[in-house]
Enzyme design. Structure first.
Site, PDB file in Angstrom:
ATOM      1  N   PRO A 112       0.820  -1.227   0.000  1.00 48.57           N
ATOM      2  CG  PRO A 112       0.007  -1.007   2.179  1.00 48.57           C
ATOM      3  CD  PRO A 112       0.761  -1.952   1.273  1.00 48.57           C
ATOM      4  NE  ARG A 164       7.937  -8.216   8.759  1.00 45.29           N
ATOM      5  CZ  ARG A 164       6.944  -9.088   8.847  1.00 45.29           C
ATOM      6  NH1 ARG A 164       5.716  -8.655   9.078  1.00 45.29           N
ATOM      7  NH2 ARG A 164       7.165 -10.381   8.678  1.00 45.29           N
ATOM      8  CG  ASP A 221      10.064  -2.754 -11.581  1.00 38.00           C
ATOM      9  OD1 ASP A 221       9.314  -3.556 -12.170  1.00 38.00           O
ATOM     10  OD2 ASP A 221      10.345  -1.628 -12.052  1.00 38.00           O
ATOM     11  CB  SER A 269       7.494   5.876  -8.319  1.00 35.73           C
ATOM     12  OG  SER A 269       8.243   5.323  -7.266  1.00 35.73           O
TER      13      SER A 269
END
Length: 370
Positions: free
Chosen positions: A21, A54, A79, A110
């Site tokens: 998330p 985490r 990625d 991103s």
């Protein structure tokens, strides 16, 4: 692409979706519910969603979990999360079978290089953001899957890593890691990072060697790999020639000699030892807007090695990066930029300077080969 053989996912299909998330600008869960879920429901794909809390959470999940209840593993993130999943799967005793389970990447980060590459291989127009997510979800809905190359990397400190995208040192890796603080900008973080790294352009010293993908003209053909066991620097861990491994042992790096030894005589050693960047990429795209290796395919058995020699001007470097958005950077015939398709490579930094990256994740700077 023509000539590829495809498998097809069963109908109905059960997918484990691993979702970060926090990835990208933090919209992955929202985009999954708004864009992806309705399409999957229509395609009869039932989903179990695993939200990572985490770093290494996904790594542990796929390493330890019984995965037989799912037909495919879907990564909705950048990625970095797929890198965790691949390496978690490779740590399983049954990695050989588990690695046959189809993986799917849905762009939620991103840096969505693999998603952009698959979109390109599928023959779709160059798109970004929601359109890229829709295209990748559509590929999942169709259920076609094919093989993808992984590159095995070994480091001087004894790490063994598996990489699906690329290994870098120098300018590109600096941009990747220095721009982390601008994650909230989405993919614009890379543009800002590029301008900042251009301002303080650094040179890195080291030795780069490689095994060319095709024997170069005028040289004798490469000798066959000797069928002798080589240790890969890990105490007592003997690698056998390819095809003779023990059932659960990792695949043998049959083209490599241990890092402490000189590279084989039929390898090429780059005469220059001062670089602005070294990047070994195995997919077409380095980012949504960076078509770095237009010739790359999912499983061409090839590492596309780029290196930039010191002495390039900031303007020439900027021009190359602008051209790379269209994949025309090699047409500029820049004397400082070299490109060679290879089967294996080794990079030995003279000093531990700068950050190395594998699939966009930071590594300590040390000798590495793949």
């Amino acid at each position: 692409p023509p000539g590829d053989s495809y498998g097809v996912l069963p109908r109905p299909c059960r997918a484990l979706v691993l979702l970060n998330p926090q990835s990208g600008s933090g919209r992955a869960l929202h985009d999954f519910e708004a864009v992806v879920q309705p399409m999957l429901a229509e395609a009869d794909i039932a989903t179990t969603i695993f939200i990572t809390e985490r770093p290494h959470h996904a790594h542990e999940k796929v390493r330890d979990e019984d995965l037989s209840q799912w037909d495919t593993l879907v990564v909705m993130s950048g990625d970095g999360l797929l890198y965790e999943v691949v390496n978690g799967l490779m740590e399983r005793p049954d990695w050989r079978d588990t690695m046959k389970k189809p993986l799917c990447i849905l762009p939620g980060g991103s840096g969505n290089a693999l998603a952009a590459s698959i979109n390109y291989y599928a023959g779709y127009d160059h798109v970004a953001k929601k359109k890229l997510l829709t295209n990748c979800t559509f590929i999942l809905c169709k259920g076609l899957h094919t093989d993808m190359d992984l590159v095995s990397l070994s480091t001087a400190s004894g790490k063994r890593l598996f990489s699906f995208l690329g290994f870098g040192w120098g300018f590109i890796s600096d941009v990747d890691i220095d721009s982390e603080k601008y994650r909230w900008l989405g993919s614009a973080r890379f543009t800002l990072g590029t301008l900042q790294c251009l301002a303080k352009l650094r040179v890195y010293q080291g030795r780069l060697s490689y095994l060319p993908a095709s024997p170069e003209q005028g040289t004798s053909p490469a000798p066959r790999d000797p069928a002798v066991p080589v240790t890969n620097g890990q105490a007592g861990h003997v690698l056998l020639p390819a095809g003779k491994e023990a059932p659960s042992s990792l695949p043998a790096d049959s083209l490599l000699v241990p890092l402490g030894q000189p590279v084989p005589a039929h390898w090429t050693v780059v005469p220059e030892e001062e670089f602005v960047l070294v990047y070994a990429i195995y997919q077409s795209h380095l980012g949504t807007n960076l078509l770095m290796a237009p010739a790359a395919r999912l499983h061409d058995g090839c590492i596309h090695l780029f290196y930039m020699k010191a002495g390039i001007s900031r303007l020439a470097l900027l021009k190359l990066f602008l051209a790379m958005s269209r994949g025309t950077h090699l047409d500029l015939n820049c004397p400082h930029l070299c490109y060679v398709p290879v089967r294996a490579f080794r990079l030995e930094p003279h000093v531990a300077a700068g950050i190395m990256t594998v699939d966009g994740e930071a590594l300590a700077c040390e000798s590495v080969q793949g």
